[in-house]
Enzyme design. Structure first.
Site, PDB file in Angstrom:
ATOM      1  N   THR A 150       0.857  -1.399   0.067  1.00 30.09           N
ATOM      2  CA  THR A 150       0.043  -0.035   0.007  1.00 30.09           C
ATOM      3  C   THR A 150       0.823   1.304  -0.163  1.00 30.09           C
ATOM      4  O   THR A 150       1.717   1.216   0.524  1.00 30.09           O
ATOM      5  CB  THR A 150      -0.843   0.140   1.259  1.00 30.09           C
ATOM      6  OG1 THR A 150      -1.504  -0.986   1.043  1.00 30.09           O
ATOM      7  CG2 THR A 150      -1.827   1.227   1.318  1.00 30.09           C
ATOM      8  N   ARG A 178     -11.381 -10.164  -2.633  1.00 34.54           N
ATOM      9  CA  ARG A 178     -10.857  -9.666  -1.349  1.00 34.54           C
ATOM     10  C   ARG A 178     -10.876  -7.951  -1.200  1.00 34.54           C
ATOM     11  O   ARG A 178     -10.036  -7.593  -2.111  1.00 34.54           O
ATOM     12  CB  ARG A 178     -10.068 -10.387  -0.606  1.00 34.54           C
ATOM     13  CG  ARG A 178      -9.469  -9.778   0.578  1.00 34.54           C
ATOM     14  CD  ARG A 178      -8.450  -8.808   0.501  1.00 34.54           C
ATOM     15  NE  ARG A 178      -7.788  -8.328   1.860  1.00 34.54           N
ATOM     16  CZ  ARG A 178      -6.898  -7.403   2.101  1.00 34.54           C
ATOM     17  NH1 ARG A 178      -6.538  -6.676   1.079  1.00 34.54           N
ATOM     18  NH2 ARG A 178      -6.530  -7.149   3.340  1.00 34.54           N
ATOM     19  N   GLY A 180      -9.792  -4.887   1.211  1.00 35.06           N
ATOM     20  CA  GLY A 180      -9.264  -4.590   2.654  1.00 35.06           C
ATOM     21  C   GLY A 180      -9.628  -3.365   3.075  1.00 35.06           C
ATOM     22  O   GLY A 180     -10.545  -2.800   2.510  1.00 35.06           O
ATOM     23  N   ASP A 181      -8.691  -2.843   4.179  1.00 41.58           N
ATOM     24  CA  ASP A 181      -9.129  -1.617   4.656  1.00 41.58           C
ATOM     25  C   ASP A 181      -8.978  -0.283   3.620  1.00 41.58           C
ATOM     26  O   ASP A 181      -9.681   0.744   4.031  1.00 41.58           O
ATOM     27  CB  ASP A 181      -8.337  -1.315   5.857  1.00 41.58           C
ATOM     28  CG  ASP A 181      -6.850  -1.265   5.394  1.00 41.58           C
ATOM     29  OD1 ASP A 181      -6.225  -2.095   4.694  1.00 41.58           O
ATOM     30  OD2 ASP A 181      -6.174  -0.324   6.065  1.00 41.58           O
ATOM     31  N   THR A 201      -1.540   1.501   6.830  1.00 41.05           N
ATOM     32  CA  THR A 201      -0.845   0.362   5.890  1.00 41.05           C
ATOM     33  C   THR A 201      -0.658  -0.977   6.816  1.00 41.05           C
ATOM     34  O   THR A 201      -0.134  -0.851   7.786  1.00 41.05           O
ATOM     35  CB  THR A 201       0.247   0.809   5.136  1.00 41.05           C
ATOM     36  OG1 THR A 201       1.101  -0.493   4.555  1.00 41.05           O
ATOM     37  CG2 THR A 201       1.282   1.342   6.086  1.00 41.05           C
ATOM     38  N   GLY A 202      -0.802  -1.988   6.282  1.00 39.34           N
ATOM     39  CA  GLY A 202      -0.713  -3.218   7.116  1.00 39.34           C
ATOM     40  C   GLY A 202      -1.718  -4.276   6.671  1.00 39.34           C
ATOM     41  O   GLY A 202      -2.700  -4.055   5.894  1.00 39.34           O
ATOM     42  N   THR A 203      -2.031  -5.433   7.474  1.00 39.02           N
ATOM     43  CA  THR A 203      -2.935  -6.254   7.222  1.00 39.02           C
ATOM     44  C   THR A 203      -4.476  -5.713   7.175  1.00 39.02           C
ATOM     45  O   THR A 203      -4.796  -5.678   8.590  1.00 39.02           O
ATOM     46  CB  THR A 203      -2.711  -7.455   7.923  1.00 39.02           C
ATOM     47  OG1 THR A 203      -1.521  -7.968   7.903  1.00 39.02           O
ATOM     48  CG2 THR A 203      -3.640  -8.873   7.528  1.00 39.02           C
ATOM     49  N   GLY A 204      -5.134  -5.633   6.464  1.00 39.79           N
ATOM     50  CA  GLY A 204      -6.384  -4.836   6.392  1.00 39.79           C
ATOM     51  C   GLY A 204      -7.364  -5.476   7.173  1.00 39.79           C
ATOM     52  O   GLY A 204      -8.144  -4.673   7.787  1.00 39.79           O
TER      53      GLY A 204
HETATM   54  N1  ASP Z   1      -3.746  -2.314   3.926  1.00 39.31           N
HETATM   55  C1  ASP Z   1      -3.729  -3.107   2.667  1.00 39.31           C
HETATM   56  C2  ASP Z   1      -4.779  -4.315   2.504  1.00 39.31           C
HETATM   57  O1  ASP Z   1      -4.741  -4.885   3.500  1.00 39.31           O
HETATM   58  C3  ASP Z   1      -2.208  -3.540   2.274  1.00 39.31           C
HETATM   59  C4  ASP Z   1      -1.619  -3.292   3.322  1.00 39.31           C
HETATM   60  O2  ASP Z   1      -1.022  -2.170   3.528  1.00 39.31           O
HETATM   61  O3  ASP Z   1      -0.867  -4.312   3.838  1.00 39.31           O
HETATM   62  O4  ASP Z   1      -5.203  -4.520   1.619  1.00 39.31           O
END
Ligand code: ASP
Length: 274
Positions: A150, A178, A180-181, A201-204
């Site tokens: 991201t 899918r 995400g956030d 940013t990170g696991t949405g």
């Molecule tokens: N936040 C984004 C998502 O989960 C990707 C990321 O920044 O890890 O799609």
């Protein structure tokens, strides 16, 4: 009050040998965004994220990561803090700059989020630039050499007008369809002139369940600085979800904050105060 622009290039695992390249790339993108600030903070974040989408190293636009089917599905969002206007697209492949598609949803429809084929039909009809899908695939992604996540930018001008823009391919191996956030108001991004603007940013899946970007806004509203707010939100992500990520923020006064609990996150700042 002072103008500020903060960009991130994704919190994730960044191999040592790519960090310098990523640092130089994000500085170029910050220059592009800062140059557009004269036209207002929405132009600044749009220009910054357009530039980030053009850099193949980052997971957005060209060079976005691949789904479990080996396809690309772009998500993007924008928000304007003066009237809480927002626009986003999810699961699209075709807009040359997905951030422009998100902005067109905000400016040309009565909706906030369009996804999939309906979003694609809107993009074709709205006159935004389209590109052949092949343009977005890079060898580095095909070989799985980068796992960064991201891009995003937050801005505030000297009058306290705040904006945010975000763009992503999601993460490698995500299921087709899918979301995400990143295209979700409050999860991946938020802007409110009363407080500031923020972008994650990170696991949405963690950011969505905590509605974390909106939480950053609320923590700042309760008196914390943007820096304290992003740190507290990331602590929440760790303790409640056991997940890592990164967040950037600006306060309405031009104060800036950025932090990450991952290995690395390229960041660039222009203007701003402490
Ligand atoms: N936040 C984004 C998502 O989960 C990707 C990321 O920044 O890890 O799609």
């Amino acid at each position: 009050m002072t103008a500020a622009l903060v960009l991130h290039g994704g919190a994730g695992i960044w191999p040592e040998d790519l960090r310098e390249e990523a640092g130089a790339a994000i500085e170029r993108c910050a220059d592009a965004g800062w140059a557009a600030m004269a036209a207002g903070p929405l132009e600044a974040v749009t220009a910054a994220v357009r530039a980030l989408e053009d850099e193949p190293l980052f997971n957005a636009g060209i060079g976005a990561c691949l789904t479990s089917d080996g396809t690309i599905e772009h998500d993007a969002g924008v928000m304007v803090g003066s009237n809480l206007a927002a626009g986003a697209v999810g699961s699209v492949l075709g807009p040359r700059h997905p951030v422009e598609a998100a902005r067109a949803v905000m400016e040309q429809t009565r909706h906030v989020l369009l996804v999939g084929e309906g979003a694609m039909r809107f993009c074709r009809a709205s006159g935004i630039e389209m590109a052949a899908p092949a343009m977005f695939f890079t060898d580095r992604r095909r070989q799985g050499l980068i796992t960064s996540d991201t891009v995003g930018a937050v801005a505030v001008d000297a009058n306290g007008r705040t904006t945010v823009a975000v763009s992503t391919g999601g993460y490698t191996g995500k299921m087709p369809g899918r979301l995400g956030d990143s295209p979700l108001v409050g999860a991946g991004f938020y802007a409110d002139d009363a407080v500031g603007a923020t972008c994650a940013t990170g696991t949405g899946e963690g950011f969505m369940r905590l509605v974390l970007s909106r939480q950053v806004r609320d923590i700042i509203a309760a008196g914390a600085s943007p820096q304290e707010a992003v740190e507290r939100a990331l602590e929440m992500l760790t303790t409640r979800m056991g997940m890592t990520g990164g967040i950037i923020a600006v306060g309405r006064d031009g104060s800036v904050g950025h932090a990450h609990t991952t290995d690395h996150m390229p960041v660039a700042v222009r203007g701003g105060g402490s």
